[in-house]
Write a protein that holds these residues in place. Structure first.
Motif, PDB file in Angstrom:
ATOM      1  N   GLU A  56     -18.285 -76.905  27.484  1.00 30.86           N
ATOM      2  CA  GLU A  56     -17.625 -77.913  26.838  1.00 30.86           C
ATOM      3  C   GLU A  56     -16.086 -77.414  27.418  1.00 30.86           C
ATOM      4  OE1 GLU A  56     -17.496 -79.231  22.910  1.00 30.86           O
ATOM      5  OE2 GLU A  56     -19.092 -80.224  22.958  1.00 30.86           O
ATOM      6  N   ARG A  58     -11.647 -78.479  27.811  1.00 32.80           N
ATOM      7  CA  ARG A  58     -10.264 -79.193  28.194  1.00 32.80           C
ATOM      8  C   ARG A  58      -9.113 -79.432  28.723  1.00 32.80           C
ATOM      9  NH1 ARG A  58     -10.927 -75.603  23.470  1.00 32.80           N
ATOM     10  NH2 ARG A  58      -9.780 -74.042  24.705  1.00 32.80           N
ATOM     11  N   THR A  59      -8.659 -80.630  28.707  1.00 32.90           N
ATOM     12  CA  THR A  59      -7.799 -80.919  29.887  1.00 32.90           C
ATOM     13  C   THR A  59      -6.134 -79.635  29.988  1.00 32.90           C
ATOM     14  OG1 THR A  59      -7.973 -82.935  29.823  1.00 32.90           O
ATOM     15  CG2 THR A  59      -6.013 -82.705  30.613  1.00 32.90           C
ATOM     16  N   GLN A  61      -7.081 -76.604  30.974  1.00 31.57           N
ATOM     17  CA  GLN A  61      -8.091 -75.447  30.334  1.00 31.57           C
ATOM     18  C   GLN A  61      -8.520 -74.649  31.564  1.00 31.57           C
ATOM     19  OE1 GLN A  61     -11.050 -76.214  27.791  1.00 31.57           O
ATOM     20  NE2 GLN A  61     -12.214 -73.461  28.300  1.00 31.57           N
ATOM     21  N   SER A  75      -8.959 -77.235  34.787  1.00 33.06           N
ATOM     22  CA  SER A  75      -9.887 -78.765  34.564  1.00 33.06           C
ATOM     23  C   SER A  75      -8.993 -80.067  34.284  1.00 33.06           C
ATOM     24  CB  SER A  75     -10.171 -78.632  32.863  1.00 33.06           C
ATOM     25  OG  SER A  75     -10.879 -79.699  32.310  1.00 33.06           O
ATOM     26  N   THR A  78     -10.945 -83.736  29.547  1.00 32.87           N
ATOM     27  CA  THR A  78     -11.712 -83.162  28.555  1.00 32.87           C
ATOM     28  C   THR A  78     -12.766 -83.631  28.661  1.00 32.87           C
ATOM     29  OG1 THR A  78      -9.755 -82.913  27.235  1.00 32.87           O
ATOM     30  CG2 THR A  78     -11.457 -82.920  26.422  1.00 32.87           C
ATOM     31  N   ASP A 106      -7.527 -87.667  26.573  1.00 35.96           N
ATOM     32  CA  ASP A 106      -7.483 -86.294  26.769  1.00 35.96           C
ATOM     33  C   ASP A 106      -7.283 -85.186  25.802  1.00 35.96           C
ATOM     34  OD1 ASP A 106      -7.087 -85.819  29.514  1.00 35.96           O
ATOM     35  OD2 ASP A 106      -6.060 -87.252  29.766  1.00 35.96           O
ATOM     36  N   ASN A 107      -7.778 -83.983  25.111  1.00 37.21           N
ATOM     37  CA  ASN A 107      -7.889 -82.947  24.322  1.00 37.21           C
ATOM     38  C   ASN A 107      -6.773 -82.042  25.321  1.00 37.21           C
ATOM     39  OD1 ASN A 107      -7.447 -81.796  22.056  1.00 37.21           O
ATOM     40  ND2 ASN A 107      -9.292 -80.880  22.629  1.00 37.21           N
ATOM     41  N   TRP A 108      -5.857 -82.058  25.347  1.00 38.44           N
ATOM     42  CA  TRP A 108      -4.734 -81.114  25.907  1.00 38.44           C
ATOM     43  C   TRP A 108      -5.359 -79.383  25.788  1.00 38.44           C
ATOM     44  CZ3 TRP A 108      -2.221 -80.890  31.032  1.00 38.44           C
ATOM     45  CH2 TRP A 108      -2.227 -81.728  31.009  1.00 38.44           C
ATOM     46  N   ASP A 109      -5.725 -78.373  26.845  1.00 38.18           N
ATOM     47  CA  ASP A 109      -5.838 -77.160  25.961  1.00 38.18           C
ATOM     48  C   ASP A 109      -4.043 -76.429  25.734  1.00 38.18           C
ATOM     49  OD1 ASP A 109      -7.165 -74.752  25.974  1.00 38.18           O
ATOM     50  OD2 ASP A 109      -5.909 -74.217  27.281  1.00 38.18           O
ATOM     51  N   LYS A 264       2.877 -77.585  30.710  1.00 40.24           N
ATOM     52  CA  LYS A 264       1.256 -78.980  30.992  1.00 40.24           C
ATOM     53  C   LYS A 264       0.950 -77.897  31.905  1.00 40.24           C
ATOM     54  CE  LYS A 264       1.366 -81.836  27.652  1.00 40.24           C
ATOM     55  NZ  LYS A 264       0.833 -83.287  27.593  1.00 40.24           N
TER      56      LYS A 264
END
Length: 427
Positions: A56, A58-59, A61, A75, A78, A106-109, A264
């Motif tokens: 897995e 994350r956006t 990452q 990446s 996500t 999107d689940n941002w890292d 980011k």
């Protein structure tokens, strides 16, 4: 546009497209269901993979694919890594392709933001070694012997392409911060902005010296920029880095500034899509988006026999599948109608001299091609300055026999690199 020379005694006059020719709007391409990240590697590197199908991500990452290689991927979404394949590209270059099945959101890292937001070489390279517009940021970082000068170009290197111009026009608020980050990361002593006349005011927002360059092709080629701005001619066997000089597209600098402003890492890039009618459109898409997804969003449908090209009409390189993903250094996608594709010829050179007159590097192209056609690559470099070619494509453009001169030149340089000639000639 082109002005034909009288009796062919002058160089062809080609003019770059301007950002005002297409407007300033950038069309947002929605993320696809699957994205792809590509990394050059060797087959034996596969033994040290640290990721696997089902991993897995994350956006934003950072992903370190190998335990023994200090390289990172970012990446763009996500999701889950759904496939890993080793493929062979141009010139038999192998690369690893990671397929990411993207989720709905999107689940941002947060690791980059939590790392202290310090713009230094170690921090940046540990999160991303590439930026939109450049595939290897490490080429500008030289540790204790930093580059003396970096030219940040707001010009585009091929016809019909407006990527850097759009980036500067729409993202100039991040330019000064991006240049500041660039100086801290590379330790460079001087940064110069190169812009077309229409973007001088935007270039001045960077707070550094601005040089206006005439938008005549191929003035934006890195070697020609260096010669115009610094008065330095890159030697045939050398590279820009050997002269303590670097050239970087403005989109990379703006992306760097935005990354540290927002906390980011960059996952998208601006590029130009040129349709079958030679109409350019500025778009923003996530790195790793397949070409087909971008064309579908713009209602462009390639048919059998059409040509897909990464880059512009003069120096772009063919793409063999619409499923090919865009990379961090993909400036443009050209869709050429099959009716406009001019077939190359195997007929011999008639020594008309058009290629010699057109060459901005003043190479004896008519002699060069004779050696390249016969696989005499080292002789071509030693006798006729093969490595001085800037790969602008003007020789192929004017060749009345339709000899694929540019392809011979690219192949010659590749074969020299494989043989170790470049390392030997640089001492």
């Amino acid at each position: 546009m082109i002005k034909k020379p009288f009796f062919g005694l002058m160089k062809p006059r080609l003019t770059y497209s301007g950002v005002d020719d297409i407007g300033h709007d950038i069309q947002e391409i929605p993320p696809p269901d699957r994205l792809f990240l590509s990394l050059e590697c060797k087959k034996e590197d596969m033994q040290d993979l640290t990721v696997s199908i089902g991993t897995e991500v994350r956006t934003g990452q950072r992903v370190r694919p190998f335990s023994t290689l200090d390289v990172y991927l970012t990446s763009p979404a996500t999701g889950v890594i759904s496939d890993i394949t080793l493929e062979t590209g141009a010139f038999d270059q192998s690369h690893l392709l990671f397929s990411i099945q993207a989720g709905q959101r999107d689940n941002w890292d947060a690791e980059f933001e939590q790392a202290g937001m310090t713009p230094d070489a170690e921090n940046v390279l540990s999160f991303f070694s590439a930026l939109p517009g450049i595939s290897d940021l490490r080429s500008l970082i030289r540790g204790k012997n930093p580059l003396q000068t970096i030219v940040v170009s707001g010009l585009d290197t091929d016809l019909l392409v407006v990527t850097n111009q759009l980036s500067l026009k729409t993202g100039a608020e991040y330019l000064a911060q991006g240049i500041d980050c660039l100086e801290k990361i590379t330790g460079v002593k001087k940064v110069i902005m190169a812009v077309p006349p229409s973007l001088r005011s935007e270039g001045e927002k960077g707070g550094v010296e601005v040089r206006v360059i005439e938008p005549a092709y191929p003035n934006a080629a890195p070697r020609l920029l260096i010669k115009q701005i610094l008065g330095i001619t890159v030697p045939a066997s050398g590279h820009l880095k050997d002269l303590e000089v670097g050239v970087l597209g403005v989109q990379s600098v703006i992306a760097l500034g935005q990354a540290f402003a927002e906390g980011k890492p960059p996952i998208s890039r601006v590029l130009t899509v040129i349709d079958k009618e030679n109409r350019p459109t500025g778009v923003r898409a996530r790195i790793g988006t397949p070409v087909r997804h971008i064309l579908d969003a713009l209602h462009i449908t390639p048919t059998e026999g059409d040509r897909l090209v990464f880059g512009g009409p003069m120096s772009g390189r063919g793409v063999y599948s619409a499923e090919t993903p865009i990379g961090p250094d993909t400036d443009a996608i050209l869709v050429q109608d099959k009716a406009m594709v001019i077939a190359t010829s195997s007929d011999p050179c008639i020594n008309c001299g058009e290629c010699v007159r057109a060459c901005p590097a003043d190479l004896p192209v008519n002699m060069l091609i004779r050696l390249l056609e016969n696989g005499l690559y080292e002789e071509a470099a030693q006798q006729y300055d093969l490595l001085s070619c800037i790969e602008c494509g003007l020789c192929s453009y004017v060749c009345i026999m339709r000899i694929p001169i540019s392809h011979y030149i690219m192949l010659g340089k590749h074969e020299l690199a494989l043989s170790g000639y470049l390392e030997e000639s640089n001492g």
